[in-house]
Motif scaffolding. Structure first.
Motif, PDB file in Angstrom:
ATOM      1  N   LEU A 151       0.838  -1.206   0.000  1.00  0.00           N
ATOM      2  CA  LEU A 151       0.000   0.000   0.000  1.00  0.00           C
ATOM      3  C   LEU A 151       0.870   1.252   0.000  1.00  0.00           C
ATOM      4  CD1 LEU A 151      -2.591  -1.132   2.699  1.00  0.00           C
ATOM      5  CD2 LEU A 151      -3.072  -0.779   0.255  1.00  0.00           C
ATOM      6  N   ARG A 152       0.418   2.261  -0.736  1.00  0.00           N
ATOM      7  CA  ARG A 152       1.159   3.529  -0.713  1.00  0.00           C
ATOM      8  C   ARG A 152       0.739   4.315   0.529  1.00  0.00           C
ATOM      9  NH1 ARG A 152      -0.488   6.309  -5.875  1.00  0.00           N
ATOM     10  NH2 ARG A 152      -2.421   5.254  -5.424  1.00  0.00           N
ATOM     11  N   PRO A 153       1.534   5.313   0.937  1.00  0.00           N
ATOM     12  CA  PRO A 153       1.138   6.100   2.106  1.00  0.00           C
ATOM     13  C   PRO A 153      -0.279   6.649   1.924  1.00  0.00           C
ATOM     14  CG  PRO A 153       3.332   6.750   1.356  1.00  0.00           C
ATOM     15  CD  PRO A 153       2.808   5.777   0.344  1.00  0.00           C
ATOM     16  N   PHE A 154      -1.026   6.694   2.988  1.00  0.00           N
ATOM     17  CA  PHE A 154      -2.408   7.188   3.025  1.00  0.00           C
ATOM     18  C   PHE A 154      -3.420   6.244   2.370  1.00  0.00           C
ATOM     19  CE2 PHE A 154       0.038  11.122   3.517  1.00  0.00           C
ATOM     20  CZ  PHE A 154      -0.506  11.570   4.702  1.00  0.00           C
ATOM     21  N   VAL A 155      -2.957   5.113   1.881  1.00  0.00           N
ATOM     22  CA  VAL A 155      -3.905   4.090   1.414  1.00  0.00           C
ATOM     23  C   VAL A 155      -3.803   2.968   2.445  1.00  0.00           C
ATOM     24  CG1 VAL A 155      -4.658   2.666  -0.508  1.00  0.00           C
ATOM     25  CG2 VAL A 155      -3.324   4.737  -0.959  1.00  0.00           C
ATOM     26  N   THR A 156      -4.952   2.434   2.858  1.00  0.00           N
ATOM     27  CA  THR A 156      -4.957   1.587   4.051  1.00  0.00           C
ATOM     28  C   THR A 156      -5.739   0.287   3.845  1.00  0.00           C
ATOM     29  OG1 THR A 156      -7.051   2.417   4.835  1.00  0.00           O
ATOM     30  CG2 THR A 156      -5.125   3.736   5.396  1.00  0.00           C
ATOM     31  N   VAL A 174      -4.024   8.389  13.541  1.00  0.00           N
ATOM     32  CA  VAL A 174      -4.944   9.524  13.674  1.00  0.00           C
ATOM     33  C   VAL A 174      -4.293  10.612  14.529  1.00  0.00           C
ATOM     34  CG1 VAL A 174      -7.133  10.199  14.766  1.00  0.00           C
ATOM     35  CG2 VAL A 174      -7.036   8.184  13.282  1.00  0.00           C
ATOM     36  N   ALA A 175      -3.707  10.211  15.663  1.00  0.00           N
ATOM     37  CA  ALA A 175      -3.085  11.180  16.572  1.00  0.00           C
ATOM     38  C   ALA A 175      -1.927  11.900  15.877  1.00  0.00           C
ATOM     39  CB  ALA A 175      -2.600  10.466  17.832  1.00  0.00           C
ATOM     40  N   ALA A 176      -1.135  11.139  15.125  1.00  0.00           N
ATOM     41  CA  ALA A 176       0.026  11.744  14.458  1.00  0.00           C
ATOM     42  C   ALA A 176      -0.427  12.758  13.405  1.00  0.00           C
ATOM     43  CB  ALA A 176       0.876  10.649  13.825  1.00  0.00           C
ATOM     44  N   LEU A 177      -1.523  12.455  12.715  1.00  0.00           N
ATOM     45  CA  LEU A 177      -2.002  13.378  11.678  1.00  0.00           C
ATOM     46  C   LEU A 177      -2.680  14.615  12.281  1.00  0.00           C
ATOM     47  CD1 LEU A 177      -3.419  10.790   9.102  1.00  0.00           C
ATOM     48  CD2 LEU A 177      -1.429  12.277   8.772  1.00  0.00           C
ATOM     49  N   LEU A 178      -3.238  14.447  13.485  1.00  0.00           N
ATOM     50  CA  LEU A 178      -3.912  15.584  14.125  1.00  0.00           C
ATOM     51  C   LEU A 178      -2.926  16.462  14.901  1.00  0.00           C
ATOM     52  CD1 LEU A 178      -7.128  13.898  15.620  1.00  0.00           C
ATOM     53  CD2 LEU A 178      -7.062  15.539  13.724  1.00  0.00           C
ATOM     54  N   PRO A 229       3.325  10.677   8.798  1.00  0.00           N
ATOM     55  CA  PRO A 229       4.288  10.500   9.890  1.00  0.00           C
ATOM     56  C   PRO A 229       4.608   9.019  10.090  1.00  0.00           C
ATOM     57  CG  PRO A 229       2.367  11.774  10.581  1.00  0.00           C
ATOM     58  CD  PRO A 229       2.058  11.235   9.230  1.00  0.00           C
ATOM     59  N   LYS A 230       5.828   8.713  10.490  1.00  0.00           N
ATOM     60  CA  LYS A 230       6.197   7.314  10.702  1.00  0.00           C
ATOM     61  C   LYS A 230       5.641   6.863  12.050  1.00  0.00           C
ATOM     62  CE  LYS A 230       9.866   4.016  10.159  1.00  0.00           C
ATOM     63  NZ  LYS A 230       8.815   3.027  10.155  1.00  0.00           N
ATOM     64  N   ILE A 231       4.986   5.715  12.053  1.00  0.00           N
ATOM     65  CA  ILE A 231       4.392   5.223  13.302  1.00  0.00           C
ATOM     66  C   ILE A 231       5.239   4.070  13.832  1.00  0.00           C
ATOM     67  CG2 ILE A 231       2.298   4.225  14.348  1.00  0.00           C
ATOM     68  CD1 ILE A 231       1.858   7.031  13.111  1.00  0.00           C
ATOM     69  N   GLU A 232       5.694   4.203  15.054  1.00  0.00           N
ATOM     70  CA  GLU A 232       6.440   3.110  15.702  1.00  0.00           C
ATOM     71  C   GLU A 232       5.458   2.312  16.545  1.00  0.00           C
ATOM     72  OE1 GLU A 232       9.404   1.926  15.506  1.00  0.00           O
ATOM     73  OE2 GLU A 232      10.335   3.514  14.283  1.00  0.00           O
ATOM     74  N   ASN A 242     -12.054  -0.002  12.741  1.00  0.00           N
ATOM     75  CA  ASN A 242     -10.885   0.887  12.731  1.00  0.00           C
ATOM     76  C   ASN A 242     -10.647   1.537  14.089  1.00  0.00           C
ATOM     77  OD1 ASN A 242     -11.634   1.698   9.402  1.00  0.00           O
ATOM     78  ND2 ASN A 242      -9.576   1.123  10.024  1.00  0.00           N
ATOM     79  N   SER A 243     -10.357   0.744  15.094  1.00  0.00           N
ATOM     80  CA  SER A 243     -10.134   1.358  16.408  1.00  0.00           C
ATOM     81  C   SER A 243      -8.929   0.758  17.106  1.00  0.00           C
ATOM     82  CB  SER A 243     -11.379   1.171  17.271  1.00  0.00           C
ATOM     83  OG  SER A 243     -11.615  -0.216  17.459  1.00  0.00           O
ATOM     84  N   SER A 244      -8.036   0.122  16.337  1.00  0.00           N
ATOM     85  CA  SER A 244      -6.857  -0.499  16.937  1.00  0.00           C
ATOM     86  C   SER A 244      -5.849   0.576  17.332  1.00  0.00           C
ATOM     87  CB  SER A 244      -6.211  -1.438  15.926  1.00  0.00           C
ATOM     88  OG  SER A 244      -5.699  -0.670  14.851  1.00  0.00           O
ATOM     89  N   LEU A 245      -4.825   0.168  18.063  1.00  0.00           N
ATOM     90  CA  LEU A 245      -3.783   1.111  18.454  1.00  0.00           C
ATOM     91  C   LEU A 245      -3.129   1.716  17.211  1.00  0.00           C
ATOM     92  CD1 LEU A 245      -2.201   2.391  20.795  1.00  0.00           C
ATOM     93  CD2 LEU A 245      -0.526   0.551  20.543  1.00  0.00           C
ATOM     94  N   LEU A 246      -2.883   0.898  16.205  1.00  0.00           N
ATOM     95  CA  LEU A 246      -2.249   1.400  14.977  1.00  0.00           C
ATOM     96  C   LEU A 246      -3.097   2.509  14.355  1.00  0.00           C
ATOM     97  CD1 LEU A 246      -0.065   1.122  12.744  1.00  0.00           C
ATOM     98  CD2 LEU A 246      -1.568  -0.531  11.630  1.00  0.00           C
ATOM     99  N   ASP A 247      -4.413   2.249  14.228  1.00  0.00           N
ATOM    100  CA  ASP A 247      -5.301   3.266  13.659  1.00  0.00           C
ATOM    101  C   ASP A 247      -5.252   4.552  14.480  1.00  0.00           C
ATOM    102  OD1 ASP A 247      -6.344   1.915  11.449  1.00  0.00           O
ATOM    103  OD2 ASP A 247      -7.843   0.876  12.656  1.00  0.00           O
TER     104      ASP A 247
END
Ligand code: MIC
Ligand code: SF4
Length: 643
Positions: free
Chosen positions: A165-170, A308-312, A419-422, A299-304
């Protein structure tokens, strides 16, 4: 001949029937789950079976749907479920601990095991390699009692993923793409197995988003292999010992193979009012948005949530938009809090809701009149949000954030760099909100706590050899169980009160139905194709039963609902020629003679007494289903068997 993953699990759990596509098979069930909106009924039914202790490896009762407690009703139901769970050997996940499917994935799911749940999104467990099915409450009750779960042996569809998947495609866009390809009917009678090199780029929560939405395809279930990615997830949950590797044989045979190249996908969006009404986000750019909701079992996992937090982070949402965020579980919420991501979410102007289904099932956060709501959920059926004229679109968390920040439908690619998510190596494990059942010796003296909201199960009616009844309601194609028995904040507290619920039956289609059905005494409903898709709620069968519906005739039925109708003793029949749907209309007097012989031969003749026309109907009941219909319900039949 090699086997698919699903066929291997079926083979290991087969206790009746043969694995020939289309024939009925009986499966041993290892785990069950219930949620509160369907749970009260399921436990009343379990109680009626008179079994002391569940006979599964693990049964869990979740409270996640009705958590508003706007009156005594919900709280009474919660206490009832908690007390019955303690007595009968069921683990109880307290309100606030999270959405059943998210918590089950985190804490209880095991690759290679079978799971049935009284919720249609139970296939979420396929993300971890479980063979998981949504079922009616009564089927879950029977499985808790150690009984088999019956399904029609499905066909196998393989979705072969390549690329990345490309960035922003999920993963959500993958779900929407398969819905675009197959439609809400495309999975009927099939298990969807995901494979190919591309799956190695998808984590367990992303896989679970995809298996979760497989329900919207009408599929029997969906499943991913269990591989090193699954092992990593289980290790992070402190459950590596539960890991089992699972893959299909190289020479496994599929009825259909669909190829999707992940690298070609774009952000997608499902338009009102169906999850398969899919177009690119780009094509709707500029559409004004009033509300955005992020969460649900999709869509409510930690990854999701971390994405969301990183984009906000460091931004504020448009004043015209209202944004809600419901983390999927206490584990997710507490980890968001520990790493500071929750602060970024709050600072953006979002409203953080409880870890529960919330707006997804219309429990609060209904949109404004004619409002446009973008949701990361799995269903956008008409009226489900609680606002009759709202326009609900289904999107990924990334597309949801883009809309909240800009006030309009926006391709999230325009948000700049992703943003990169760890992801943490270990999740925060705290099972204090899961209450273990009482030991057997203590359990027998425990009292079950019941409130006045819990009313008795509707009386069942054995099918008679001749039926004569009025056609009180005729509806079209793709009628959902949300049409038949709506949910939402006003009605959901009454899920254990069938007489109360009955006032709202088919309210989305025709508000006069309950009155007319009652006046008719006995009645017939006619529908189009894929009748009863969506939720597993058996209330969509029990309430019509209470109102006098004896037979439902359609062009075709959805899997869980047809089982619920039979379990409730309502006879489901289909038109031999779908065009004959046009030969009946509301108000016609219909009759069928020789019902029992027809059940055996697989065909019956419907006489439209009003027009004099004769119409051929078909059915294909197993011996067990015929016996249930003659006994009047699965409960009555099980009683007969036990005696
Ligand atoms: C849903 O998403 O429609 C529900 C609410 O979770 C239902 C269950 C119910 O109606 O209680 C489901 O999907 O089965
Ligand atoms: Fe809850 Fe919505 Fe998932 Fe149903 S689809 S279980 S209501 S979050």
């Amino acid at each position: 001949m090699g086997l698919t993953i699903a066929q291997k699990i079926i083979k290991a759990h087969l206790i009746g029937g043969e694995m020939t596509v289309g024939s009925e098979i009986a499966l041993k069930i290892d785990q069950t789950l219930t949620q509160d909106a369907t749970g009260t009924m399921a436990y009343l039914e379990f109680e009626a079976m008179g079994i002391d202790r569940v006979r599964t490896e693990r049964s869990v009762a979740y409270i996640d749907h009705n958590t508003l407690q706007s009156g005594f009703e919900n709280a009474d139901d919660h206490r009832f479920i908690q007390s019955i769970a303690k007595k009968h050997g069921i683990y109880f996940s307290r309100p606030g601990n999270g959405i059943c499917h998210q918590v089950h994935l985190e804490r209880f799911g095991i690759p290679g095991k079978t799971l049935i749940g009284s919720d249609s999104h139970t296939p979420t467990g396929g993300g971890i390699g479980m063979l998981a099915f949504g079922a009616g409450g009564l089927d879950v009750a029977v499985a808790m009692g150690g009984g088999a779960y019956y399904i029609t042996m499905p066909k196998m569809i393989k979705v072969n993923l390549t690329g990345k998947l490309r960035p922003f495609v999920t993963a959500k866009d993958v779900s929407l793409e398969i819905l675009r390809i197959l439609s809400v009917k495309g999975g009927v009678g099939s298990i969807i197995e995901w494979g190919g090199e591309g799956i190695k780029t998808l984590s367990v929560p992303e896989r679970a988003t995809i298996t979760n939405m497989g329900t919207e395809l009408g599929a029997t279930t969906s499943i991913f292999p269990s591989d090193e990615i699954t092992r990593d997830f289980l290790r992070a949950e402190g459950r590596e010992a539960d890991f089992v590797a699972l893959e299909s044989d190289a020479d496994a045979v599929y009825d259909r193979v669909i190829d999707i190249d992940l690298s070609t996908l774009k952000p997608l969006i499902a338009c009102p009012h169906s999850p398969d009404n899919v177009v690119t986000v780009e094509s709707l750019k500029g559409t004004k948005v009033d509300q955005v909701c992020i969460g649900s079992c999709t869509n409510s996992s930690l990854l999701d949530m971390l994405k969301v937090a990183a984009l906000l982070k460091g931004k504020t949402i448009k004043p015209e938009v209202s944004l809600s965020i419901s983390p999927g579980s206490k584990q997710v919420l507490s980890m968001l809090s520990e790493c500071g991501a929750l602060t970024d979410i709050l600072a953006s102007g979002a409203r953080v809701l409880e870890c529960a289904c919330g707006p997804c099932i219309g429990m609060g956060f209904s949109p404004n009149s004619a409002g446009v709501s973008l949701r990361t959920f799995n269903r956008n059926f008409e009226g489900r949000s609680g606002t009759a004229d709202a326009k609900v679109y289904l999107v990924s968390p990334e597309t949801a954030v883009a809309a909240a920040l800009t006030g309009e439908i926006t391709d999230p690619i325009l948000l700049g760099e992703m943003p990169k998510i760890e992801m943490p190596k270990a999740f925060r494990i705290d099972d204090s909100a899961v209450i273990a059942p009482a030991p057997v010796e203590e359990a027998k003296d425990l009292e079950i706590l019941r409130g006045p909201n819990i009313k008795k199960f509707p009386d069942c009616h054995p099918q008679e050899d001749a039926i004569r009844a009025e056609l009180v309601l005729k509806v079209g194609d793709n009628i959902t169980t949300d049409h038949i028995m709506p949910a939402g904040a006003k009605i959901l507290p009454y899920r254990s009160n069938i007489p109360f619920l009955s006032q709202y039956c088919f309210g989305v289609c025709d508000k006069t139905f309950p009155e007319r059905a009652k006046a008719a005494g006995k009645s017939i409903v006619v529908g189009g194709s894929n009748y009863g898709q969506g939720s597993s709620r058996e209330h969509a069968a029990l309430v019509p039963l209470y109102l006098g519906v004896r037979v439902v005739i359609t062009k075709s039925f959805a899997r869980i609902h047809v089982a619920n109708l039979i379990n409730a003793g309502i006879m489901p029949l289909t038109f031999a020629d779908p065009a004959d749907y046009d030969k009946v209309k509301e108000g016609d007097m219909l009759s069928i003679d020789g019902v029992w012989a027809g059940m055996d031969s697989g065909s019956m003749t419907l006489c439209n007494e009003t027009t004099g026309e004769k119409i051929a109907l078909v059915c294909s009941f197993t011996e067990r289903q015929k016996a249930i219909l003659k006994a009047g319900s699965l409960l009555a039949y099980t009683g007969e068997q036990l005696n």
